[in-house]
Design an enzyme around this catalytic site. Sequence first.
Site, PDB file in Angstrom:
ATOM      1  N   LYS A   1       0.800  -1.158   0.125  1.00  0.00           N
ATOM      2  CA  LYS A   1      -0.044  -0.244   0.133  1.00  0.00           C
ATOM      3  C   LYS A   1       0.938   1.261  -0.030  1.00  0.00           C
ATOM      4  O   LYS A   1       2.161   1.150   0.203  1.00  0.00           O
ATOM      5  CB  LYS A   1      -1.020  -0.052   1.130  1.00  0.00           C
ATOM      6  CG  LYS A   1      -1.979  -1.306   1.134  1.00  0.00           C
ATOM      7  CD  LYS A   1      -2.946  -1.261   2.260  1.00  0.00           C
ATOM      8  CE  LYS A   1      -4.062  -2.039   2.192  1.00  0.00           C
ATOM      9  NZ  LYS A   1      -5.139  -1.861   3.153  1.00  0.00           N
TER      10      LYS A   1
ATOM     11  N   TYR B   1     -12.262  -1.502  -4.011  1.00  0.00           N
ATOM     12  CA  TYR B   1     -13.032  -1.856  -2.530  1.00  0.00           C
ATOM     13  C   TYR B   1     -14.448  -1.684  -2.582  1.00  0.00           C
ATOM     14  O   TYR B   1     -15.184  -1.367  -1.331  1.00  0.00           O
ATOM     15  CB  TYR B   1     -12.295  -0.680  -1.661  1.00  0.00           C
ATOM     16  CG  TYR B   1     -10.976  -1.226  -1.206  1.00  0.00           C
ATOM     17  CD1 TYR B   1     -10.693  -2.174  -0.370  1.00  0.00           C
ATOM     18  CD2 TYR B   1      -9.575  -0.541  -1.571  1.00  0.00           C
ATOM     19  CE1 TYR B   1      -9.606  -2.757   0.212  1.00  0.00           C
ATOM     20  CE2 TYR B   1      -8.574  -1.055  -1.086  1.00  0.00           C
ATOM     21  CZ  TYR B   1      -8.286  -2.148  -0.486  1.00  0.00           C
ATOM     22  OH  TYR B   1      -7.157  -2.389   0.291  1.00  0.00           O
TER      23      TYR B   1
ATOM     24  N   ASN C   1      -2.249   0.258   6.688  1.00  0.00           N
ATOM     25  CA  ASN C   1      -1.808  -1.214   6.942  1.00  0.00           C
ATOM     26  C   ASN C   1      -0.842  -1.843   6.240  1.00  0.00           C
ATOM     27  O   ASN C   1      -0.719  -3.062   6.344  1.00  0.00           O
ATOM     28  CB  ASN C   1      -2.863  -1.978   7.736  1.00  0.00           C
ATOM     29  CG  ASN C   1      -3.830  -2.233   6.613  1.00  0.00           C
ATOM     30  OD1 ASN C   1      -3.676  -2.008   5.462  1.00  0.00           O
ATOM     31  ND2 ASN C   1      -4.895  -2.913   7.047  1.00  0.00           N
TER      32      ASN C   1
ATOM     33  N   HIS D   1      -2.333  -5.230   1.223  1.00  0.00           N
ATOM     34  CA  HIS D   1      -3.457  -5.908   0.958  1.00  0.00           C
ATOM     35  C   HIS D   1      -3.407  -7.218   0.612  1.00  0.00           C
ATOM     36  O   HIS D   1      -2.426  -7.738  -0.096  1.00  0.00           O
ATOM     37  CB  HIS D   1      -4.258  -5.311  -0.111  1.00  0.00           C
ATOM     38  CG  HIS D   1      -5.447  -5.864  -0.549  1.00  0.00           C
ATOM     39  ND1 HIS D   1      -6.676  -5.805   0.147  1.00  0.00           N
ATOM     40  CD2 HIS D   1      -5.669  -6.764  -1.689  1.00  0.00           C
ATOM     41  CE1 HIS D   1      -7.428  -6.906  -0.541  1.00  0.00           C
ATOM     42  NE2 HIS D   1      -7.043  -7.318  -1.566  1.00  0.00           N
TER      43      HIS D   1
ATOM     44  N   GLU E   1      -9.169  -9.876  -8.399  1.00  0.00           N
ATOM     45  CA  GLU E   1      -8.371  -8.686  -8.059  1.00  0.00           C
ATOM     46  C   GLU E   1      -6.767  -8.921  -8.814  1.00  0.00           C
ATOM     47  O   GLU E   1      -6.382  -7.652  -9.358  1.00  0.00           O
ATOM     48  CB  GLU E   1      -7.969  -8.862  -6.653  1.00  0.00           C
ATOM     49  CG  GLU E   1      -9.040  -8.509  -5.671  1.00  0.00           C
ATOM     50  CD  GLU E   1      -8.800  -8.419  -4.267  1.00  0.00           C
ATOM     51  OE1 GLU E   1      -7.957  -9.093  -3.932  1.00  0.00           O
ATOM     52  OE2 GLU E   1      -9.866  -8.323  -3.436  1.00  0.00           O
TER      53      GLU E   1
HETATM   54  P1  DAT Z   1      -8.047  -6.721   5.263  1.00  0.00           P
HETATM   55  O1  DAT Z   1      -7.230  -5.636   4.686  1.00  0.00           O
HETATM   56  O2  DAT Z   1      -7.265  -7.196   6.487  1.00  0.00           O
HETATM   57  O3  DAT Z   1      -8.675  -7.786   4.494  1.00  0.00           O
HETATM   58  P2  DAT Z   1     -10.903  -5.428   5.630  1.00  0.00           P
HETATM   59  O4  DAT Z   1     -11.109  -6.313   4.300  1.00  0.00           O
HETATM   60  O5  DAT Z   1     -11.611  -5.836   6.723  1.00  0.00           O
HETATM   61  O6  DAT Z   1      -9.371  -6.119   5.979  1.00  0.00           O
HETATM   62  O7  DAT Z   1     -10.830  -3.889   5.085  1.00  0.00           O
HETATM   63  C1  DAT Z   1     -10.100  -3.470   3.870  1.00  0.00           C
HETATM   64  C2  DAT Z   1      -9.352  -2.244   4.207  1.00  0.00           C
HETATM   65  O8  DAT Z   1     -10.007  -1.176   4.973  1.00  0.00           O
HETATM   66  C3  DAT Z   1      -8.200  -2.650   5.491  1.00  0.00           C
HETATM   67  O9  DAT Z   1      -7.000  -3.169   5.187  1.00  0.00           O
HETATM   68  C4  DAT Z   1      -8.018  -1.103   6.089  1.00  0.00           C
HETATM   69  C5  DAT Z   1      -9.460  -0.577   6.007  1.00  0.00           C
HETATM   70  N1  DAT Z   1     -10.236  -0.635   7.338  1.00  0.00           N
HETATM   71  C6  DAT Z   1     -10.846  -1.724   7.705  1.00  0.00           C
HETATM   72  N2  DAT Z   1     -11.337  -1.629   8.799  1.00  0.00           N
HETATM   73  C7  DAT Z   1     -11.052  -0.223   9.277  1.00  0.00           C
HETATM   74  C8  DAT Z   1     -11.401   0.835  10.134  1.00  0.00           C
HETATM   75  N3  DAT Z   1     -11.968   0.305  11.145  1.00  0.00           N
HETATM   76  N4  DAT Z   1     -10.824   2.224  10.107  1.00  0.00           N
HETATM   77  C9  DAT Z   1     -10.113   2.494   8.994  1.00  0.00           C
HETATM   78  N5  DAT Z   1      -9.881   1.733   7.941  1.00  0.00           N
HETATM   79  C10 DAT Z   1     -10.270   0.425   7.892  1.00  0.00           C
HETATM   80 MG    MG Z   2     -10.212  -7.961   3.202  1.00  0.00          MG
END
Ligand code: DAT
Ligand code: MG
Length: 131
Positions: free
Chosen positions: A3, A43, A106, A109, A120
């Site tokens: 990222k 997304y 974070n 991805h 994807e």
């Molecule tokens: P992952 O990336 O572990 O699959 P996810 O699919 O639940 O997690 O969410 C996609 C992305 O969205 C994640 O990498 C960062 C963002 N995100 C998730 N939860 C969030 C939150 N509570 N606040 C801000 N960004 C968030």
């Molecule tokens: Mg995810």
Amino acid sequence: MIKPDAVRAGNIGNILRMINAAGFRIAAMKLTQMSLERAGQFYAVHQERPFYGELCAFMSSGPIVAAILEKENAVDDFRKLIGATNPANAEEGTIRKLYATSVGENAVHGSDSDENAAIEGAFHFGGVEMY
Ligand code: DAT
Ligand code: MG
């Protein structure tokens, strides 16, 4: 994807070294930047979530490394390698524990299923870019 936060911090090499050490084969890879609209498409599954706007703005804020990785059990093993979404909950030695700064920024991805990995991969790469 590596990222924008991790690319900006100079962590492409560190993260790719961990991916190689964990036994993934790189089938496609490039440095690229998503427009806000493309990030929104990527997304789209999260569009009702309160962080969607922030997520799309961040993911289009700079270049990313997009890659297709192959391995037996790749989805589960990659999720183990990257760690929990929130780095505060990620296990020691995971990519997010080492390189993520917040739940939003974070570092990496990972696809959540083989089906989504195929979708994807096709989002970022044409057939002639996959090896
Ligand atoms: P992952 O990336 O572990 O699959 P996810 O699919 O639940 O997690 O969410 C996609 C992305 O969205 C994640 O990498 C960062 C963002 N995100 C998730 N939860 C969030 C939150 N509570 N606040 C801000 N960004 C968030
Ligand atoms: Mg995810």
